[in-house]
Design an enzyme around this catalytic site. Structure first.
Site, PDB file in Angstrom:
ATOM      1  N   LEU A 119       0.779  -1.345   0.073  1.00  0.00           N
ATOM      2  CA  LEU A 119       0.075   0.073  -0.163  1.00  0.00           C
ATOM      3  C   LEU A 119       0.811   1.271  -0.057  1.00  0.00           C
ATOM      4  CD1 LEU A 119      -2.309  -1.241   2.750  1.00  0.00           C
ATOM      5  CD2 LEU A 119      -3.255  -0.851   0.322  1.00  0.00           C
ATOM      6  N   GLY A 120       2.180   1.154   0.608  1.00  0.00           N
ATOM      7  CA  GLY A 120       2.754   2.435   0.548  1.00  0.00           C
ATOM      8  C   GLY A 120       4.035   2.019   1.402  1.00  0.00           C
ATOM      9  N   GLY A 122       7.150   4.447   3.993  1.00  0.00           N
ATOM     10  CA  GLY A 122       7.497   5.547   4.752  1.00  0.00           C
ATOM     11  C   GLY A 122       9.191   5.110   5.092  1.00  0.00           C
ATOM     12  N   PHE A 124       9.846   4.673   7.796  1.00  0.00           N
ATOM     13  CA  PHE A 124      10.023   3.579   9.104  1.00  0.00           C
ATOM     14  C   PHE A 124       9.711   2.342   8.656  1.00  0.00           C
ATOM     15  CE2 PHE A 124      10.093   7.626  11.417  1.00  0.00           C
ATOM     16  CZ  PHE A 124      11.498   7.309  12.075  1.00  0.00           C
ATOM     17  N   GLY A 125       8.560   2.419   7.722  1.00  0.00           N
ATOM     18  CA  GLY A 125       7.979   0.913   7.447  1.00  0.00           C
ATOM     19  C   GLY A 125       7.423   0.950   6.066  1.00  0.00           C
ATOM     20  N   GLU A 126       6.993  -0.643   5.711  1.00  0.00           N
ATOM     21  CA  GLU A 126       6.162  -0.686   4.349  1.00  0.00           C
ATOM     22  C   GLU A 126       5.005  -1.250   4.723  1.00  0.00           C
ATOM     23  OE1 GLU A 126       8.614  -2.671   1.189  1.00  0.00           O
ATOM     24  OE2 GLU A 126       9.986  -3.082   2.639  1.00  0.00           O
ATOM     25  N   LYS A 142       1.792  -3.068   8.758  1.00  0.00           N
ATOM     26  CA  LYS A 142       2.939  -2.162   8.643  1.00  0.00           C
ATOM     27  C   LYS A 142       4.024  -2.864   9.093  1.00  0.00           C
ATOM     28  CE  LYS A 142       4.903   2.529   9.894  1.00  0.00           C
ATOM     29  NZ  LYS A 142       4.449   3.909  10.460  1.00  0.00           N
ATOM     30  N   ASP A 235       4.431  15.010  12.762  1.00  0.00           N
ATOM     31  CA  ASP A 235       4.535  14.541  11.307  1.00  0.00           C
ATOM     32  C   ASP A 235       3.276  14.696  10.576  1.00  0.00           C
ATOM     33  OD1 ASP A 235       6.274  13.588   9.219  1.00  0.00           O
ATOM     34  OD2 ASP A 235       6.281  11.401   9.747  1.00  0.00           O
ATOM     35  N   ASN A 240       0.297  11.140   5.725  1.00  0.00           N
ATOM     36  CA  ASN A 240       0.035  10.437   6.942  1.00  0.00           C
ATOM     37  C   ASN A 240      -1.545  10.723   7.399  1.00  0.00           C
ATOM     38  OD1 ASN A 240       2.693   9.564   7.119  1.00  0.00           O
ATOM     39  ND2 ASN A 240       3.416  10.996   8.415  1.00  0.00           N
TER      40      ASN A 240
HETATM   41  N1  ATP Z   1      -4.098   1.539   7.163  1.00  0.00           N
HETATM   42  C1  ATP Z   1      -3.508   1.807   6.179  1.00  0.00           C
HETATM   43  N2  ATP Z   1      -4.420   1.601   4.988  1.00  0.00           N
HETATM   44  C2  ATP Z   1      -3.994   2.064   3.832  1.00  0.00           C
HETATM   45  N3  ATP Z   1      -2.760   2.541   3.580  1.00  0.00           N
HETATM   46  C3  ATP Z   1      -2.005   2.765   4.360  1.00  0.00           C
HETATM   47  C4  ATP Z   1      -2.478   2.413   5.770  1.00  0.00           C
HETATM   48  N4  ATP Z   1      -1.191   2.631   6.705  1.00  0.00           N
HETATM   49  C5  ATP Z   1      -0.391   3.198   5.995  1.00  0.00           C
HETATM   50  N5  ATP Z   1      -0.648   3.147   4.596  1.00  0.00           N
HETATM   51  C6  ATP Z   1       0.093   3.734   3.306  1.00  0.00           C
HETATM   52  O1  ATP Z   1       1.451   3.512   3.622  1.00  0.00           O
HETATM   53  C7  ATP Z   1       2.079   4.638   3.760  1.00  0.00           C
HETATM   54  C8  ATP Z   1       3.347   4.802   4.719  1.00  0.00           C
HETATM   55  O2  ATP Z   1       2.669   4.332   5.977  1.00  0.00           O
HETATM   56  P1  ATP Z   1       3.333   5.258   7.244  1.00  0.00           P
HETATM   57  O3  ATP Z   1       2.950   6.707   7.150  1.00  0.00           O
HETATM   58  O4  ATP Z   1       2.518   4.530   8.353  1.00  0.00           O
HETATM   59  O5  ATP Z   1       4.651   4.903   7.180  1.00  0.00           O
HETATM   60  P2  ATP Z   1       6.129   5.436   7.877  1.00  0.00           P
HETATM   61  O6  ATP Z   1       7.201   4.947   7.540  1.00  0.00           O
HETATM   62  O7  ATP Z   1       5.757   5.872   9.290  1.00  0.00           O
HETATM   63  O8  ATP Z   1       6.150   7.045   7.138  1.00  0.00           O
HETATM   64  P3  ATP Z   1       7.009   8.191   7.523  1.00  0.00           P
HETATM   65  O9  ATP Z   1       7.850   8.464   6.545  1.00  0.00           O
HETATM   66  O10 ATP Z   1       5.852   9.374   7.395  1.00  0.00           O
HETATM   67  O11 ATP Z   1       7.252   8.108   8.893  1.00  0.00           O
HETATM   68  C9  ATP Z   1       1.264   5.944   4.058  1.00  0.00           C
HETATM   69  O12 ATP Z   1       1.545   6.948   3.457  1.00  0.00           O
HETATM   70  C10 ATP Z   1      -0.016   5.142   3.272  1.00  0.00           C
HETATM   71  O13 ATP Z   1       0.030   5.541   1.929  1.00  0.00           O
HETATM   72 MG    MG Z   2       4.245   8.228   7.092  1.00  0.00          MG
END
Ligand code: ATP
Ligand code: MG
Length: 554
Positions: A119-120, A122, A124-126, A142, A235, A240
């Site tokens: 789905l995405g 960031g 920190f995570g996939e 995640k 953030d 987000n």
């Molecule tokens: N519950 C969800 N349902 C659908 N898509 C999601 C969900 N959670 C996250 N995503 C997708 O995954 C992407 C990354 O998730 P998230 O922001 O939690 O990761 P992160 O690594 O913490 O990001 P960041 O770089 O902002 O710290 C989001 O931008 C969104 O597109």
């Molecule tokens: Mg994020």
């Protein structure tokens, strides 16, 4: 002089040379790393498909602690992060045992979920869309990119879980299901949302102002729940914010959430530079920083503006100079709110309460209250409609099964053994090669699926025996007639045109390859021509494919 020369040779910081604000550019795919924020500089190890770093676990179930899945929960006021070793649910175990890999070699994630799409991602995570094997529902999971190398990093990730749990109940925060750690990674299961606000913006480009106000209202409510607990998000950005199926916007990614007091004791990590409040550069963290981020996100959303991550334009936006060519496109009312949220002085910025008291937002909240019952009713209606369709689909399936049993009881066909199976090649019976899809060896099997017209797809109904009966007995004994047989088929909601079309296809297939026409088909005279061993393609209630003949060469 020499000193000056040396200075000139020093590497220059990356600066955007454009002196003009631009609209967002979208080249067809999301490059989530295009504007990576200046966060902790660590080497991330991407999660490989079906290979959740299990290097330590190879071949052994007597694993060290990190190989065992541990549930993480802070619920019930417990400070204990380790809620015990996760049991494997019976369905997960069944799923695992049905696979070639032994369950002991599978991660808890693989045992419990079927990974569907990514789905995405960031910093920190996939995040993956998954289907839970126990309830067949869709969720998002995640998975942290980086392994837990030190206690500090692990503690930060566990803190994120605590925050997800804490805000899970709020309507405008993402719903958290559970978390666990295994193989030095953190896994978080949460509700699946339709898309992020960033994806929504790229999809719509122009978002009506009415919708912008609703988004603002949702996010102010979500943010208020954090600020009321003296927490700051740090953030806030379009990526987000997630949108669910009811179009409700929800705050997500609580990875940087911190207590305001702790933040100012140098424990905070700044978020994405595009959304960063100017005072963060001086190390001053406050609730007002979140308001600035939300304000600039609203500017991006309402003007489809490409936010700079540094350079002169970055500073301009933080000095209260909003580009006229962009801001003039939105109403004065919205302009004022955005300007107020983006005020250079954090003390001048409105708080969440003040913003929620804006006459327009108050009006919307009142309207929403009166709509609550209606919303609930429509939700109930949607749910019961879904349940109704599910029942209907099951009923249809049951009805067809009954019909076939009835036919069997009425002796409309005789079960035959593979040795008795006559295979027709034109008029000549030949030995039947076995087919993987035949129910009885050598007996052609026709399958159709109840797809499409109901929300439940792919419920198989096998009518191989029924067709076998027609093949064997009906043509010889004359009961019922060939056309009656067709009617029998058409008494199901099967598209007649397709039957006709495929009838033609089958007949032409027979004509062109008489020696290979081992297919069960219907000829022009409504008589069934047996054509053994090949499987007929699935048919569909959508009427896309029906009784289509599957020939390898086609
Ligand atoms: N519950 C969800 N349902 C659908 N898509 C999601 C969900 N959670 C996250 N995503 C997708 O995954 C992407 C990354 O998730 P998230 O922001 O939690 O990761 P992160 O690594 O913490 O990001 P960041 O770089 O902002 O710290 C989001 O931008 C969104 O597109
Ligand atoms: Mg994020």
């Amino acid at each position: 002089m020499r000193n000056n020369m040396d200075k000139q040779r020093l590497p220059m910081p990356e600066i955007i040379n454009d002196d003009k604000h631009r609209h967002k550019q979208f080249n067809g795919h999301f490059d989530s790393n295009r504007f990576r924020p200046p966060k902790v500089k660590t080497r991330y190890i991407a999660v490989e498909n079906n290979n959740l770093n299990r290097s330590q676990s190879s071949g052994s179930c007597s694993a060290n602690n990190s190989q065992i899945a541990h549930a993480i929960s802070f619920r019930g006021g417990s400070e204990c992060s380790d809620a015990g070793i996760l049991p494997t649910s019976p369905s997960a175990a069944a799923a695992a045992s049905s696979m070639s890999t032994t369950s002991c070699n599978m991660s808890h994630f693989e045992q419990c979920f079927e990974r569907l799409t990514k789905l995405g991602e960031g910093s920190f995570g996939e995040v993956f869309q998954v289907r839970d094997r126990s309830d067949s529902r869709l969720y998002a999971v995640k998975i942290s990119k980086q392994l837990f190398r030190g206690e500090q990093y692990r503690a930060e990730r566990l803190e994120e879980v605590r925050r997800y749990e804490e805000f899970s109940g709020h309507e405008n925060c993402i719903r958290f299901i559970r978390a666990w750690e295994q193989y030095d990674r953190l896994f978080m299961q949460m509700e699946l949302c339709r898309e992020s606000l960033e994806q929504y913006l790229y999809r719509c480009r122009h978002i009506p102002e009415d919708r912008i106000w609703h988004i603002l209202l949702d996010l102010l409510r979500g943010l208020k729940s954090l600020h009321d607990r003296n927490l700051i998000h740090l953030d806030i950005k379009l990526e987000n914010v997630l949108i669910d199926d009811d179009d409700t916007c929800k705050l997500a990614d609580f990875g940087l959430v911190i207590d305001v007091d702790k933040a100012n004791n140098h424990q905070a990590t700044e978020g994405d530079s595009r959304y960063m409040a100017p005072e963060i550069l001086q190390g001053h963290f406050s609730k007002a920083a979140d308001i600035f981020s939300l304000g600039i996100a609203m500017l991006e959303l309402s003007c489809y503006m490409d936010l700079p991550s540094n350079g002169p334009l970055w500073h301009e936006l933080r000095q209260g100079k909003l580009p006229e060519e962009f801001i003039s496109k939105i109403s004065v009312e919205l302009q004022q709110v955005i300007k107020c949220m983006m005020s250079p002085d954090p003390r001048q910025r409105a708080t969440t309460e003040q913003l929620l008291a804006h006459p327009r937002l108050v009006r919307m909240q009142k309207q929403e209250k009166s709509m609550v019952t209606l919303k609930l009713l429509s939700k109930c209606f949607r749910r019961s409609r879904r349940a109704f369709w599910l029942k209907m689909c099951n009923l249809k399936t049951a009805a067809y099964r009954c019909l076939f049993y009835l036919l069997e009881i009425l002796h409309l066909y005789k079960p035959i053994t593979s040795s008795q199976t006559p295979m027709y090649n034109g008029n000549t019976a030949t030995a039947a090669p076995s087919s993987p899809s035949t129910s009885v060896a050598g007996v052609p099997r026709l399958e159709f699926q109840l797809v499409g017209s109901t929300p439940i797809g792919n419920r198989d109904c096998y009518i191989s025996d029924f067709l076998l009966a027609m093949d064997m007995d009906l043509s010889q004994h004359g009961t019922p007639t060939a056309c009656e047989r067709e009617n029998l088929v058409n008494s199901t909601p099967i598209n007649h045109n397709h039957l006709t079309a495929n009838r033609q296809r089958s007949s032409s297939a027979r004509k062109t390859r008489p020696e290979k026409s081992n297919l069960l088909s219907v000829d022009e005279n409504c008589s069934f021509v047996s054509s053994p061993s090949k499987v007929l393609e699935t048919s569909s209630f959508r009427g896309k494919k029906l009784f289509t003949l599957d020939v390898d060469e086609e």
